[in-house]
Design a protein around this motif. Structure first.
Motif, short mmCIF file in Angstrom:
data_model
loop_
_atom_site.label_atom_id
_atom_site.label_comp_id
_atom_site.label_asym_id
_atom_site.label_seq_id
_atom_site.Cartn_x
_atom_site.Cartn_y
_atom_site.Cartn_z
N PRO A 1 -3.26 -1.23 -7.17
CA PRO A 1 -2.93 0.07 -6.54
C PRO A 1 -3.58 0.59 -5.16
O PRO A 1 -5.03 0.84 -6.55
CB PRO A 1 -2.09 1.23 -7.21
CG PRO A 1 -2.77 1.38 -8.04
CD PRO A 1 -3.29 -0.02 -8.94
N THR A 2 -3.31 1.01 -4.85
CA THR A 2 -3.05 1.07 -3.32
C THR A 2 -2.98 2.15 -2.84
O THR A 2 -1.68 2.14 -2.51
CB THR A 2 -4.70 0.38 -2.22
OG1 THR A 2 -2.92 -0.86 -1.46
CG2 THR A 2 -5.51 -0.87 -2.81
N GLN A 3 -3.59 3.63 -1.81
CA GLN A 3 -3.03 4.47 -1.28
C GLN A 3 -3.91 4.60 -0.07
O GLN A 3 -4.88 4.63 0.05
CB GLN A 3 -2.91 5.85 -2.77
CG GLN A 3 -2.34 6.81 -2.03
CD GLN A 3 -1.68 7.66 -2.70
OE1 GLN A 3 -3.12 7.76 -3.51
NE2 GLN A 3 -1.17 8.68 -2.70
N ILE B 1 0.45 -1.31 0.46
CA ILE B 1 0.25 -0.08 0.09
C ILE B 1 0.73 1.05 -0.55
O ILE B 1 1.44 0.81 0.85
CB ILE B 1 -0.83 -0.09 1.08
CG1 ILE B 1 -1.56 -1.21 1.56
CG2 ILE B 1 -1.98 1.00 1.08
CD1 ILE B 1 -2.15 -1.56 2.65
N GLU B 2 1.18 2.24 -0.69
CA GLU B 2 1.39 3.50 -1.57
C GLU B 2 0.53 4.41 0.10
O GLU B 2 0.15 4.40 0.26
CB GLU B 2 0.88 4.30 -2.28
CG GLU B 2 2.05 5.22 -2.79
CD GLU B 2 2.02 6.35 -3.68
OE1 GLU B 2 2.26 6.97 -3.85
OE2 GLU B 2 1.22 5.12 -4.64
N THR B 3 1.36 4.73 1.19
CA THR B 3 1.46 5.71 1.91
C THR B 3 1.85 7.31 1.16
O THR B 3 2.90 7.57 1.55
CB THR B 3 2.16 5.14 3.03
OG1 THR B 3 3.64 5.04 3.32
CG2 THR B 3 1.19 3.73 3.89
N GLY C 1 6.41 15.83 5.95
CA GLY C 1 5.70 15.01 4.78
C GLY C 1 6.35 13.16 4.67
O GLY C 1 7.36 14.04 4.86
N ALA C 2 5.99 13.01 3.98
CA ALA C 2 6.28 11.81 4.13
C ALA C 2 5.58 10.83 2.46
O ALA C 2 4.57 11.67 2.25
CB ALA C 2 5.89 10.49 4.76
N LYS C 3 6.68 10.00 1.92
CA LYS C 3 5.68 9.65 0.85
C LYS C 3 6.65 8.57 0.41
O LYS C 3 7.27 7.70 1.34
CB LYS C 3 6.23 10.02 -0.44
CG LYS C 3 5.75 11.73 -0.56
CD LYS C 3 6.38 12.56 -1.86
CE LYS C 3 5.45 13.49 -2.63
NZ LYS C 3 6.43 14.76 -3.62
#
Length: 251
Positions: free
Chosen positions: A157-159, A118-120, A249-251
């Motif tokens: 994809p999920t986020q 999972i993208e965060t 911030g975070a990616k």
């Protein structure tokens, strides 16, 4: 035919049953909150340990570099094996803000999400006051758990997107997660679909209780293929926090 006394007793018993049910729910909620506080304290302890391990890791890498530069390759290989073994459980660092409790919770949840593909993304646009750290950690722990569970049911994809900022004297916490179709149309009350419903479904109740306690509110909606939970918490220290802000911030 029921007498007036029978009717009064019937009404009174109904009120008593409702009151007892409400009291039982409050007790269950408080038990759940205490359990979550204990979990968060354990996560924070783990995060602090991992932070120390990262510091040691830098020193170990310097030592490894020295061994390689001196052509001690066998020793370097053996030393590298020890490093890998000792660092295998290090928690990934997705964000770093001024609050260690939030750091621990968010990084633990984002690491769990990452393992599921999972993208965060995370943005914290304020400095979190100390009096809010545990309630906010419980709130985020519940919302991120729900978001991770929801994304795990969807095709990639999920986020998951998280935002904390100030809005008109309130702290606004927003957590979004990917959905392929409407959740609210099928399950407006968001009832748990797990087998033992008595032990589940307390996450959003806990969030609502925290929002109410901080004179805020809870809003749940769907927009642009995302399930969105937005929480407002009143700023209890208006005028005492100064103007200090931080952007994380975070990616």
């Amino acid at each position: 035919m029921l007498s007036l006394l029978d009717i009064i007793i019937f009404v009174f018993m109904g009120k008593m049953n409702r009151a007892n049910q409400k009291e039982l729910e409050q007790q269950q909620l408080q038990t759940q909150l205490k359990h979550q506080q204990n979990e968060i304290q354990q996560i924070e302890s783990q995060y602090q340990r991992m932070s120390m391990l990262r510091h040691d890791y830098k020193n170990q890498l310097n030592c490894l570099r020295t061994l390689i530069e001196e052509n001690n390759f066998d020793e370097a290989k053996a030393y590298l094996g020890k490093i890998i073994g000792s660092q295998s459980d290090i928690l990934s660092s997705h964000i770093h803000c001024s609050n260690s409790v939030l750091n621990a919770v968010i990084n633990e949840k984002f690491t769990a999400a990452e393992k599921k593909g999972i993208e965060t993304t995370c943005k914290i646009l304020i400095t979190i006051p100390e009096y809010l750290e545990y309630d906010l950690s419980i709130l985020l722990s519940n919302l991120l758990d729900n978001a991770i569970e929801a994304c795990a049911k969807e095709e990639s994809p999920t986020q998951i997107m998280m935002l904390i900022k100030k809005t008109h004297g309130y702290y606004r916490i927003v957590v979004k997660n990917t959905i392929r179709e409407s959740v609210l149309q099928k399950n407006r009350e968001l009832k748990s679909d797990k087998e033992n419903k008595a032990l589940h479904g307390w996450g959003l109740r806990s969030v609502a209780e925290i929002a109410e306690r901080h004179l805020g509110g809870l809003d749940i909606y769907e927009k642009n293929g995302m399930f969105v939970v937005s929480v407002l918490l009143a700023n209890d220290e208006i005028g005492n926090l100064g103007t200090k802000e931080e952007t994380v911030g975070a990616k």
